[in-house]
Design a protein around this motif. Structure first.
Motif, PDB file in Angstrom:
ATOM      1  N   ASN A  26      -0.840 -17.072  -1.425  1.00  0.00           N
ATOM      2  CA  ASN A  26      -1.438 -15.862  -1.986  1.00  0.00           C
ATOM      3  C   ASN A  26      -0.585 -15.228  -3.082  1.00  0.00           C
ATOM      4  O   ASN A  26      -0.902 -14.135  -3.545  1.00  0.00           O
ATOM      5  CB  ASN A  26      -1.670 -14.833  -0.875  1.00  0.00           C
ATOM      6  N   GLN A  47      -1.642 -12.031  -4.950  1.00  0.00           N
ATOM      7  CA  GLN A  47      -0.658 -11.313  -5.745  1.00  0.00           C
ATOM      8  C   GLN A  47      -0.328 -12.163  -6.973  1.00  0.00           C
ATOM      9  O   GLN A  47       0.295 -13.220  -6.863  1.00  0.00           O
ATOM     10  CB  GLN A  47       0.609 -11.046  -4.927  1.00  0.00           C
ATOM     11  N   ASP A  56      -1.947 -11.234   2.682  1.00  0.00           N
ATOM     12  CA  ASP A  56      -3.228 -11.920   2.650  1.00  0.00           C
ATOM     13  C   ASP A  56      -4.022 -11.606   1.385  1.00  0.00           C
ATOM     14  O   ASP A  56      -5.085 -12.183   1.162  1.00  0.00           O
ATOM     15  CB  ASP A  56      -4.067 -11.550   3.880  1.00  0.00           C
ATOM     16  N   GLU A  57      -3.515 -10.667   0.582  1.00  0.00           N
ATOM     17  CA  GLU A  57      -4.166 -10.321  -0.682  1.00  0.00           C
ATOM     18  C   GLU A  57      -3.532 -11.132  -1.807  1.00  0.00           C
ATOM     19  O   GLU A  57      -2.309 -11.286  -1.861  1.00  0.00           O
ATOM     20  CB  GLU A  57      -4.010  -8.828  -0.976  1.00  0.00           C
ATOM     21  N   GLU A  91       0.661  -6.984   7.052  1.00  0.00           N
ATOM     22  CA  GLU A  91      -0.335  -6.022   6.578  1.00  0.00           C
ATOM     23  C   GLU A  91       0.275  -5.080   5.551  1.00  0.00           C
ATOM     24  O   GLU A  91      -0.341  -4.771   4.521  1.00  0.00           O
ATOM     25  CB  GLU A  91      -0.888  -5.227   7.757  1.00  0.00           C
ATOM     26  N   THR A 143       0.815  -1.199   0.000  1.00  0.00           N
ATOM     27  CA  THR A 143       0.000   0.000   0.000  1.00  0.00           C
ATOM     28  C   THR A 143       0.852   1.253   0.000  1.00  0.00           C
ATOM     29  O   THR A 143       1.610   1.494   0.931  1.00  0.00           O
ATOM     30  CB  THR A 143      -0.931   0.020   1.230  1.00  0.00           C
ATOM     31  N   GLU A 183       0.848  -6.839   2.418  1.00  0.00           N
ATOM     32  CA  GLU A 183      -0.417  -7.324   1.870  1.00  0.00           C
ATOM     33  C   GLU A 183      -0.332  -8.810   1.531  1.00  0.00           C
ATOM     34  O   GLU A 183      -0.771  -9.261   0.461  1.00  0.00           O
ATOM     35  CB  GLU A 183      -0.831  -6.501   0.641  1.00  0.00           C
TER      36      GLU A 183
END
Length: 217
Positions: free
Chosen positions: A111, A87, A84-85, A79, A2, A82
């Protein structure tokens, strides 16, 4: 990662976050719940002063005399990274190295995955490797757009890297990891990383020779 969270953090600090995160996860799997910067430095081969400086950009993560809570660090860095997102990555170049990357395909990180691969060699186009079908370069733009991919891995040789990198950028790729050592010219907004395996091995050999010399003394 982010941008809003990392705008004011030095680039070198950000580049070390994946190393910290991976090491901490391994330590947690081994049962470590608390760690001091000196011990983390030994595990990562990063100077403890550098670790403390890096961590300071993310607030008060530890306490003097206590060290750092491993679980808390994993949550904070996970976090930011990222993890857990999902990729998704593209791969260009399906030679021996590209095949190895596809066969491994980040199996320890559910992920993260290479979901499309491209090559100019008609002999490999259409081949399926670990559920990924090798596509011709002509399909690169449409596939990247449909999958909304912004990161790619290149294993093409140095003489093809400039052309391939430019094509990737023209089709929306903003971060590229290259296994060819020669630098290329790209817009400033593109993140380009070079991984030169030969140089890395030579560095290890040099460090090994220095270690042996120190022991001999």
């Amino acid at each position: 990662m982010t941008n809003q969270k990392t705008t004011r953090i030095p680039r070198m600090t950000l580049s070390r976050l994946p190393l910290y995160y991976r090491t901490l996860c391994n330590l947690a799997d081994e049962g470590t719940r608390r760690i001091k910067s000196a011990d983390l430095g030994t595990a990562t081969q990063v100077e403890p002063t550098t670790i403390r400086r890096d961590f300071s950009y993310f607030g008060e993560l530890g306490r003097s005399g206590y060290g750092y809570d491993v679980g808390h660090l994993i949550r904070i860095f996970g976090e930011i990274l990222e993890v857990d997102e999902p990729q998704y990555l593209a791969l260009v170049g399906v030679g021996n190295l590209g095949r190895a990357l596809l066969k491994n395909n980040f199996r320890r990180n559910p992920n993260m995955a290479i979901v499309c691969a491209f090559d100019a060699d008609p002999g490999v186009i259409g081949e399926e490797i670990n559920q990924v079908i090798v596509q011709p370069m002509a399909e690169l733009g449409a596939t990247i757009a449909s999958l909304q991919i912004n990161t790619a891995i290149s294993t093409v040789p140095s003489h093809s890297l400039q052309q391939v990198s430019a094509k990737l950028v023209d089709n929306g790729i903003r971060s590229i990891l290259s296994f060819a050592p020669e630098p290329v010219i790209l817009p400033e907004f593109v993140n380009m990383r070079y991984l030169d395996l030969t140089s890395e091995v030579l560095n290890l050999l040099l460090l090994s020779e220095r270690g042996q010399a120190a022991v001999a003394k």
